[in-house]
Design an enzyme around this catalytic site. Structure first.
Site, short mmCIF file in Angstrom:
data_model
loop_
_atom_site.label_atom_id
_atom_site.label_comp_id
_atom_site.label_asym_id
_atom_site.label_seq_id
_atom_site.Cartn_x
_atom_site.Cartn_y
_atom_site.Cartn_z
N ASP A 41 0.81 -1.22 0.00
CA ASP A 41 0.00 0.00 0.00
C ASP A 41 0.85 1.28 0.00
O ASP A 41 0.66 2.16 0.86
CB ASP A 41 -0.91 0.03 1.25
CG ASP A 41 -1.73 -1.24 1.42
OD1 ASP A 41 -2.13 -1.83 0.40
OD2 ASP A 41 -1.96 -1.63 2.58
N GLU B 37 -11.39 -0.11 -3.57
CA GLU B 37 -10.61 0.43 -2.44
C GLU B 37 -9.39 1.19 -2.98
O GLU B 37 -9.16 1.27 -4.18
CB GLU B 37 -10.16 -0.69 -1.50
CG GLU B 37 -9.21 -1.70 -2.14
CD GLU B 37 -8.86 -2.87 -1.23
OE1 GLU B 37 -9.35 -2.96 -0.10
OE2 GLU B 37 -8.05 -3.72 -1.68
O1 FUB Z 1 -3.28 -3.62 3.37
C1 FUB Z 1 -4.59 -3.86 3.82
C2 FUB Z 1 -5.57 -3.54 2.77
O2 FUB Z 1 -5.30 -4.30 1.60
C3 FUB Z 1 -5.51 -2.11 2.27
O3 FUB Z 1 -6.06 -1.19 3.14
C4 FUB Z 1 -6.20 -2.28 0.97
O4 FUB Z 1 -6.10 -1.19 0.12
C5 FUB Z 1 -5.54 -3.53 0.44
O5 FUB Z 1 -4.31 -3.25 -0.17
#
Ligand code: FUB
Length: 327
Positions: A19, A226
């Site tokens: 991320d 997301e």
């Molecule tokens: O790293 C945890 C979660 O996985 C993140 O918040 C999302 O964007 C995905 O990458």
């Protein structure tokens, strides 16, 4: 001698990182990643395997120099309101202060967004006592615009709990949106001048197709899942995000930082591993995509590594699609 980092290879291999939110501060590239915990527990769709407990900051002077790990800059045990899962963070600079925005579960197991501050881009960061009032879900990304107004973008489906907030309050067993209805959009709110609170109630961003019709919840190739990120190129706002179940990074553009955004195309083909999450930053006269994959762990979804590659724009402002495994 320490080696310089190559494109499309892990920035660091001594820890798992994911991320990546990249920024240029004090002439260097700083990366604010998640720090994946190296464990062999089970995976599920709720993301319980992403058990991160702390953050490290990485930096490089330029792409010819080695990566520096500045060590642990914030730990969940030092955040009074948070219980677990320090997921994807972002940083911002304003008021001579560096701000780290991060999601974590509160003591009721609900994802909230917190802020921590530092006088240095490399941390350490001191967290606020409470999460940002009115915050929810995951994956904060902050744009400080040219007029100095700052906007926070956030949201993520499934483990990120965004669908549980459709009524404005948390509903644990909320139904998914109808597949033939509009998809849930990421949220945006202008930040207060001190960057510690929302100046307004978060609004849902509308992402529309070329005819102005909302992208539908069943349109998994284009709908928001997301990892929102907003950058500005030639005066246009680019909202890029993960499609989750289709494992791509796609983007939409707008003349307004709060949208509506019009879908434009794909930036990144699927990478090894379930999640895909990115940031886009200009360094000197080139643009770069920071992303992660699971190649270093041979495909273990919660053991990811941050990488980078250059991105290129076409004359019309569209971004060329990247397949990071193709020569
Ligand atoms: O790293 C945890 C979660 O996985 C993140 O918040 C999302 O964007 C995905 O990458």
């Amino acid at each position: 001698m320490e080696k310089k980092v190559q494109p499309n290879t892990p920035l660091v291999t001594h820890i798992y990182t994911a991320d990546p939110s990249a920024h240029v501060y004090e002439g260097k590239i700083y990366i604010y990643p998640s720090h994946d915990l190296d464990h062999d527990g089970e995976s599920n769709d709720n993301g319980d395997q992403y058990k991160m407990e702390d953050y490290h900051v990485l930096s490089l002077d330029n792409f010819d120099s080695p990566v520096v790990d500045h060590g642990q800059v914030l730990h969940v045990k030092d955040i009074p309101w948070a219980s677990k899962q320090l997921w994807a963070p972002d940083a911002a600079f304003k008021n001579d202060t560096y701000y780290l925005f991060f999601p974590a579960r509160d003591h009721d197991d609900i994802f909230r967004i917190g802020v921590a501050t530092s006088s240095s881009p490399a941390g350490p960061f001191t967290p606020q006592e409470n999460y940002m009032p009115g915050s929810y879900s995951i994956d904060p990304a902050v744009l400080v615009d040219e007029d100095d107004k700052a906007y926070i973008y956030f949201g993520g489906l499934w483990g990120g709990q965004l669908e549980k907030w459709q009524t404005g309050t948390f509903v644990a067993d909320a139904p998914d949106p109808a597949l033939d209805g509009p998809a849930l959009g990421p949220r945006v709110a202008e930040l207060s001048d001190d960057m510690l609170t929302f100046k307004e109630e978060p609004k849902e961003i509308s992402i529309v197709d070329e005819n102005g019709n909302p992208i539908l919840a069943g349109d998994e190739d284009r709908r928001f899942f997301e990892g929102p990120w907003v950058h500005k190129y030639n005066g246009l706002y680019y909202l890029s995000y993960s499609t989750g179940t289709k494992h791509t990074i796609v983007y939409a553009t707008s003349e307004n930082p709060q949208g509506p955004f019009t879908f434009r195309g794909k930036i990144l083909e699927p990478v090894i591993g379930w999640t895909t999450h990115h940031s886009i930053v200009q360094f000197q006269d080139k643009w770069y995509l920071f992303y992660h994959d699971c190649s270093l762990s041979d495909g273990v979804n919660h053991k990811r590594s941050v990488k980078y590659t250059e991105i290129k724009y076409n004359e019309d402002g569209t971004i060329q699609t990247i397949d990071p495994y193709k020569e």
